[in-house]
Scaffold this motif. Sequence first.
Motif, PDB file in Angstrom:
ATOM      1  N   SER A  78       0.810  -1.222   0.000  1.00 14.09           N
ATOM      2  CA  SER A  78       0.000   0.000   0.000  1.00 14.09           C
ATOM      3  C   SER A  78       0.841   1.270   0.000  1.00 14.09           C
ATOM      4  CB  SER A  78      -0.946   0.008   1.209  1.00 14.09           C
ATOM      5  OG  SER A  78      -0.219  -0.066   2.417  1.00 14.09           O
ATOM      6  N   TYR A  79       2.173   1.129   0.065  1.00 11.91           N
ATOM      7  CA  TYR A  79       3.062   2.297   0.063  1.00 11.91           C
ATOM      8  C   TYR A  79       3.795   2.477  -1.262  1.00 11.91           C
ATOM      9  CZ  TYR A  79       2.436   1.749   5.112  1.00 11.91           C
ATOM     10  OH  TYR A  79       1.899   1.615   6.367  1.00 11.91           O
ATOM     11  N   ASP A  80       3.532   1.624  -2.243  1.00 12.59           N
ATOM     12  CA  ASP A  80       4.379   1.641  -3.440  1.00 12.59           C
ATOM     13  C   ASP A  80       4.061   2.781  -4.398  1.00 12.59           C
ATOM     14  OD1 ASP A  80       1.972   0.604  -4.221  1.00 12.59           O
ATOM     15  OD2 ASP A  80       2.790  -1.148  -5.261  1.00 12.59           O
ATOM     16  N   LYS A  81       2.829   3.314  -4.370  1.00  8.44           N
ATOM     17  CA  LYS A  81       2.481   4.424  -5.264  1.00  8.44           C
ATOM     18  C   LYS A  81       1.825   5.531  -4.445  1.00  8.44           C
ATOM     19  CE  LYS A  81       1.824   1.545  -9.369  1.00  8.44           C
ATOM     20  NZ  LYS A  81       3.068   1.970 -10.029  1.00  8.44           N
ATOM     21  N   THR A  82       2.381   6.734  -4.532  1.00 14.16           N
ATOM     22  CA  THR A  82       1.854   7.866  -3.776  1.00 14.16           C
ATOM     23  C   THR A  82       1.625   9.045  -4.706  1.00 14.16           C
ATOM     24  OG1 THR A  82       3.987   8.884  -3.206  1.00 14.16           O
ATOM     25  CG2 THR A  82       3.213   7.078  -1.791  1.00 14.16           C
ATOM     26  N   HIS A  83       0.724   9.941  -4.289  1.00 17.88           N
ATOM     27  CA  HIS A  83       0.347  11.086  -5.113  1.00 17.88           C
ATOM     28  C   HIS A  83       0.257  12.332  -4.240  1.00 17.88           C
ATOM     29  CE1 HIS A  83      -0.873   8.173  -8.229  1.00 17.88           C
ATOM     30  NE2 HIS A  83      -1.356   7.478  -7.198  1.00 17.88           N
TER      31      HIS A  83
END
Length: 293
Positions: A78-83
Amino acid sequence: MIITAHRNPIYCQESQDYFEGVFEYGLIPSLGDTNLEKYVFSLNAIKNLNSGKLELGLDYLAHTFSFYNSSAILGTDSYDKTHTVQPEIGYHQNFGSKWAISVSAAPMLSSNFKNGLNNEDFIFNWSALVSKKWGKGDFPVSLTMGLGRGIILGEPGLFPILSFQGKITPKWRYILGFPYSKVAYKIDEKHSLSSKAIVSGIYVNNSETVSVNGLDNLEHTKLTYNGIDLGLEYNYHMSSGFIAVIRTGFTMANNLKVLDSNDNPLFDFEINSSPYVVMGLKYSLNFTNKSRK
């Protein structure tokens, strides 16, 4: 005026109305067992008024983390893609020819956005600066001091802003301070070089529930990253108004952690220093087609 790695955090020196679009792709390939890719889209506009300037901005940053060794403490999916989405409004007011103040506000949404929006995604950033200018003619110098609130240190908080800037010759100019420094050299009308030192960070809410040690289910954990980027940048100015950018260097003093909802550490990825590379394209829409660098 809020600190981002792709633009000067100190108030803009443009004397004409100005609009610029920026796209950058960055790669940090060897933070130990973690890699980081970054995409930046930015729009910036300056409107000169009778005795000041109005600045408007909109930034979008996407980070993709590749975690090669899974943690036994918590899952990393759940931390691999951030915006991060950040609009900004700022105002720069002159007081005579020597003194000026600048203020800005930049509400930020920073999340993985996997379960919609909530209050934990929202961060309010701002800055307040005072500037003094010396000298006349083509080579004045200025000192800017102030205070900002942002995430450049990896968590929302206050940080000092200091900048001493000026020109040595028509080809050499400098910005020395914190959290941004640069020395730039204009080779000719098409080519320019600059060395940069930038302190930057991210702070992202995880909208999903995560399991810690296979037992506790925690909500609103945060992924935090910060470091110091030292690099050399080359700009190629095309006749059409586009500027091609390539920047490479070394990122150091890096920290990558997961925090709980009270900002207490849950897990430290213990990342390393790493080389990095950034490639990008700018386009200036001001009347003189000169881009702010």
